[in-house]
Design an enzyme around this catalytic site. Structure first.
Site, PDB file in Angstrom:
ATOM      1  CD  GLU A 171      43.608  19.163  16.522  1.00 26.39           C
ATOM      2  OE1 GLU A 171      43.451  20.427  16.299  1.00 26.39           O
ATOM      3  OE2 GLU A 171      42.612  18.644  17.007  1.00 26.39           O
ATOM      4  CG  ASP A 174      42.356  13.501  18.525  1.00 22.57           C
ATOM      5  OD1 ASP A 174      42.396  13.945  17.438  1.00 22.57           O
ATOM      6  OD2 ASP A 174      42.796  14.402  19.556  1.00 22.57           O
TER       7      ASP A 174
END
Ligand SMILES: [Zn+2]
Length: 401
Positions: free
Chosen positions: A147, A82
């Site tokens: 994350e 991400d």
């Protein structure tokens, strides 16, 4: 590492230079903000399958997990895939999702933080397959989600819910191809205050929650000055800062009866959640409560998961076999010593090493200062070094088992 593999690995990672750069370009062209990783996970799955991985699957949360080898020990290489958003697009000289490849660089959001690590991992898996790796390790390559919003939560899920518990962990967040063995932890705290409201024309009748919070904020400033570094000064001192504050009452013409301070706390070695909460209570005796907020979110796969906003500090010893194996692997490849150091920012290792005490190191392509910045780039040379290093580390660890 005395084995004959290092020369072979180095030439294979060189041979795959443009393959690695092109894979990075392809996954950068697919936006994947936290919680919206579905399409990039599908692409990565395809790339891992094409690279010949022995197993590739999506776990219950939505992380992609690949495996090469079938040994009894487990080592996991991790890249979160991400990214943060692009910020002010006018500050980008080329579009953030161009994935443009130049002679030396790949351009775009996520190239360094940290799809570069992901691209190098795929090449490392491919190299291990080509070498016919069948040693002591099951080598896991994890492409993890969410994350940027909540570091380590994806790995808390993998360990606690999926029950995939590695013996060793390697984060591929950008380290400029240095070998990192720790970073400070962090946590967030919400301090609440209560007062007694009254008409603003006669403040002496009430008790202002705003003034309590203001005194509290100044106490936090003082506490920050008093925090001490860790014993060997490897991680340096913790910090604490007021990141938000608010006060409110029945009207704008009243003494406020509610107030709040929001705190960002960085934790050095030896500083724990309980200790940090108690410190705040001690320096702000007027507060009503100190809470560590809870984070939860639904993943792209529709799974709800959450945790307290506490991310424990981690490090491993300078002479830990994972560190020395990393040093040996690097020396065998490049005939020079790798720099051993620490990260400034936080990574998924907070869950793996901080929470679950699994020995961890970091080694990744690109420079930390590219993270979250406009015009983010990664260096193709770093990608090549990392794919060689990850494959070599497996053999080097095997010799030191
Ligand atoms: Zn990152």
């Amino acid at each position: 590492m005395s084995n004959n593999f290092s020369e072979k690995i180095r030439s294979l990672s060189e041979h795959y230079r443009s393959y690695t750069a092109e894979n990075l370009s392809e996954i950068v062209q697919i936006p994947s903000f936290s919680g919206e990783e579905k399409n990039v996970i599908a692409k990565l799955k395809e790339l891992c399958q094409d690279a010949g991985f022995d197993e590739v699957y999506i776990d219950g949360l939505g992380n992609l997990i690949g495996r090469v080898g079938n040994g009894p020990k487990k080592i996991a290489f991790d890249a979160h895939i991400d990214t943060v958003t692009v910020g002010d697009e006018k500050q980008w000289k080329t579009p953030p999702f161009s994935g443009q490849i130049t002679e030396k660089l790949v351009l775009g959001r996520g190239t360094t933080d940290q799809k570069g690590g992901a691209a190098s991992m795929i090449t490392a898996g491919r190299i291990l397959k080509e070498l016919g790796y069948g040693g002591e390790f099951s080598v896991y390559f994890t492409f993890t989600i969410m994350e940027e919003d909540c570091d380590g939560m994806c790995w808390k899920y993998i360990i606690e819910e999926e029950k995939l518990v590695p013996d060793f962990f390697v984060s591929t967040e950008p380290s400029s191809c240095n070998l990192y063995r720790g970073h400070r932890g962090r946590m967030e705290m919400e301090v609440s205050f209560e007062g007694v409201s009254c008409h603003g024309s006669a403040p002496e009748r009430g008790v202002s929650a705003a003034y309590k919070a203001a005194r509290g904020a100044l106490a936090i400033e003082k506490l920050n000055d008093e925090l001490q570094p860790d014993e060997d000064n490897f991680l340096g001192k913790g910090t604490i800062v007021v990141s938000q504050m608010s006060a409110a009452g029945p009207s704008q013409c009243a003494v406020p009866d509610q107030a709040m301070l929001y705190l960002d706390r960085r934790l050095t070695w030896g500083e724990t959640e309980e200790m940090a909460v108690q410190q705040v209570k001690d320096v702000i005796p007027e507060c009503k409560d100190v809470k560590v907020p809870y984070y939860d979110k639904t993943s792209w796969k529709g799974t709800d998961f959450g945790q307290d906003l506490y991310f424990p500090t981690w490090k491993i010893e300078r002479d830990h076999p994972l560190v020395t194996s990393g040093e040996e692997a690097y020396r065998a490849l490049y005939d020079k010593n790798v720099k051993v150091d620490k990260w400034t920012f936080s990574t998924n290792a907070v869950a793996v090493c901080g929470r679950h005490k699994i020995p961890s190191i970091g080694f990744g392509p690109g420079d930390e200062d590219q993270a979250h910045a406009p015009n983010e780039v990664n260096k193709i040379e770093d990608l090549v070094i990392c794919s060689a290093f990850y494959a070599s580390l497996v053999y080097s660890m095997e010799e030191n088992l």
